[in-house]
Design a protein around this motif. Sequence first.
Motif, short mmCIF file in Angstrom:
data_model
loop_
_atom_site.label_atom_id
_atom_site.label_comp_id
_atom_site.label_asym_id
_atom_site.label_seq_id
_atom_site.Cartn_x
_atom_site.Cartn_y
_atom_site.Cartn_z
N MET A 83 35.37 -89.98 45.72
CA MET A 83 34.98 -90.22 44.33
C MET A 83 36.17 -90.11 43.39
O MET A 83 36.02 -90.20 42.17
CB MET A 83 33.89 -89.24 43.91
N GLY A 84 37.36 -89.92 43.98
CA GLY A 84 38.58 -89.91 43.18
C GLY A 84 38.88 -88.60 42.49
O GLY A 84 39.69 -88.55 41.56
N VAL A 85 38.26 -87.51 42.91
CA VAL A 85 38.56 -86.21 42.33
C VAL A 85 39.82 -85.67 42.98
O VAL A 85 39.84 -85.38 44.17
CB VAL A 85 37.39 -85.21 42.56
N THR A 86 40.89 -85.57 42.23
CA THR A 86 42.18 -85.18 42.80
C THR A 86 42.55 -83.74 42.50
O THR A 86 43.67 -83.32 42.76
CB THR A 86 43.29 -86.11 42.26
N HIS A 87 41.62 -82.99 41.93
CA HIS A 87 41.91 -81.59 41.65
C HIS A 87 41.99 -80.83 42.97
O HIS A 87 41.00 -80.69 43.68
CB HIS A 87 40.81 -81.01 40.76
N LYS A 88 43.14 -80.31 43.28
CA LYS A 88 43.40 -79.73 44.59
C LYS A 88 42.43 -78.62 45.01
O LYS A 88 41.98 -78.61 46.16
CB LYS A 88 44.85 -79.21 44.62
N PRO A 89 42.07 -77.68 44.12
CA PRO A 89 41.17 -76.61 44.57
C PRO A 89 39.81 -77.07 45.03
O PRO A 89 39.10 -76.33 45.71
CB PRO A 89 41.05 -75.73 43.31
N LEU A 90 39.41 -78.30 44.72
CA LEU A 90 38.09 -78.79 45.13
C LEU A 90 38.11 -79.50 46.48
O LEU A 90 37.06 -79.87 46.98
CB LEU A 90 37.53 -79.74 44.07
N ILE A 91 39.29 -79.72 47.05
CA ILE A 91 39.38 -80.54 48.27
C ILE A 91 39.94 -79.74 49.45
O ILE A 91 39.24 -79.48 50.43
CB ILE A 91 40.23 -81.80 48.02
N ALA A 92 41.21 -79.35 49.34
CA ALA A 92 41.88 -78.71 50.48
C ALA A 92 41.17 -77.45 50.97
O ALA A 92 40.96 -77.30 52.19
CB ALA A 92 43.34 -78.41 50.12
N PRO A 93 40.76 -76.53 50.09
CA PRO A 93 40.09 -75.32 50.63
C PRO A 93 38.80 -75.61 51.36
O PRO A 93 38.48 -74.92 52.33
CB PRO A 93 39.83 -74.50 49.35
N PHE A 94 38.06 -76.63 50.93
CA PHE A 94 36.81 -76.93 51.61
C PHE A 94 37.04 -77.55 52.98
O PHE A 94 36.25 -77.34 53.90
CB PHE A 94 35.92 -77.82 50.73
N PHE A 95 38.11 -78.34 53.12
CA PHE A 95 38.47 -78.83 54.46
C PHE A 95 38.85 -77.66 55.37
O PHE A 95 38.49 -77.63 56.55
CB PHE A 95 39.62 -79.82 54.37
N LEU A 96 39.58 -76.69 54.82
CA LEU A 96 39.98 -75.53 55.61
C LEU A 96 38.76 -74.69 56.00
O LEU A 96 38.65 -74.22 57.14
CB LEU A 96 40.98 -74.68 54.82
N VAL A 97 37.85 -74.50 55.06
CA VAL A 97 36.63 -73.74 55.35
C VAL A 97 35.80 -74.47 56.41
O VAL A 97 35.27 -73.85 57.35
CB VAL A 97 35.81 -73.53 54.06
N GLY A 98 35.69 -75.79 56.26
CA GLY A 98 34.96 -76.58 57.25
C GLY A 98 35.57 -76.44 58.63
O GLY A 98 34.85 -76.28 59.63
N GLY A 99 36.90 -76.49 58.71
CA GLY A 99 37.57 -76.34 59.99
C GLY A 99 37.33 -74.97 60.61
O GLY A 99 37.12 -74.85 61.82
N PHE A 100 37.34 -73.93 59.77
CA PHE A 100 37.06 -72.58 60.26
C PHE A 100 35.65 -72.49 60.84
O PHE A 100 35.45 -71.92 61.93
CB PHE A 100 37.23 -71.58 59.13
N PHE A 101 34.68 -73.07 60.15
CA PHE A 101 33.30 -73.02 60.64
C PHE A 101 33.12 -73.85 61.91
O PHE A 101 32.38 -73.45 62.81
CB PHE A 101 32.34 -73.51 59.55
N TYR A 102 33.80 -75.00 62.01
CA TYR A 102 33.72 -75.80 63.23
C TYR A 102 34.23 -75.02 64.44
O TYR A 102 33.60 -75.01 65.50
CB TYR A 102 34.53 -77.08 63.09
N ILE A 103 35.39 -74.38 64.26
CA ILE A 103 35.98 -73.63 65.38
C ILE A 103 35.12 -72.42 65.72
O ILE A 103 34.94 -72.08 66.91
CB ILE A 103 37.42 -73.21 65.02
N SER A 104 34.56 -71.77 64.71
CA SER A 104 33.66 -70.64 64.96
C SER A 104 32.44 -71.09 65.75
O SER A 104 32.00 -70.41 66.70
CB SER A 104 33.22 -70.00 63.64
N ALA A 105 31.88 -72.24 65.38
CA ALA A 105 30.72 -72.77 66.11
C ALA A 105 31.09 -73.10 67.55
O ALA A 105 30.31 -72.84 68.48
CB ALA A 105 30.19 -74.02 65.39
#
Length: 209
Positions: free
Chosen positions: A114-136
Motif C-alpha cells: 500500500m506504499g507505506v514506507t514508514h520503517k517501524p511499520l514494516i521491518a519489525p513485523f517481518f522480524l516478528v513473523g519470522g520469529f513466530f514461524y521458527i517457533s512454530a
Amino acid sequence: VSTSHLQLAAFALGTIGWILCTVSMGIVEWRVWHVDNTTVISSGIAWVGIWKVCFISYLYVSPGYREQFCHKFSGYDSFIPHEIYAAQGLLLLAMFTGLLGLAATIFALRNVYMGVTHKPLIAPFFLVGGFFYISAALCVLIPVSWNFYSVTHNQSIAFPPSYYMPSSPAAQEAGAAIPVGIVAVILLLLSGTFSLSYRFPMTANTIMK
C-alpha cells in the motif's frame, strides 16, 4: 515492493506449512501398529494418533464410522506416553504461533504494497513473523522427532482392556502424520528465514540523515 519478494514467498510457504501442521495434528496415523491377534483388530493394523487410536473391526464399530472402532484419549489417561502428551500441547502451540506469524507477515506486506514506507511499520513485523514461524517449526519438530524415535525403537503403550489394543505391537512404522509434519517444519523454517532476511531499503533521505 522490490525488496520484499522473499517475504511474499515466506507468507506463501508459511501458509502451506501452517496448514500442514494443522493437518498432521488431525491425522490419526502417527504410528501404524501391526498386531498378530486379529480377533478384534480384523485387519491386523491399528493406527495410533495423538488424540485417539483406531482400527478396523467387524465386532466393534464406532458411531459415525464404517467397520472402524476408535477410542479417544482423555486428559486423565495415565497410560499415554510423554511423547503423545507433548505432541498434543506443542502442536496446538505451533498452530497458534504459526497463525501469529501469518498475521504479522500480512500486516507488513499490507504496508509494503500500500506504499507505506514508514520503517517501524514494516521491518519489525517481518522480524516478528519470522520469529513466530521458527517457533512454530520447533514446536512441530520436537513431537515429530520424538514420536519417530518411539516408532523406530518399537516402543509399547500400556493400553487399558477397554481399548482392545495389545500393549506391544509385533511391529510398527511411521504413519502419514510424521512426513506431513516434517514437510511443515521445512516450510515454516524457510518462511522464518525469509522473513528474518528483510532489510528496509535505504532511501536518499535516510542516507542524508
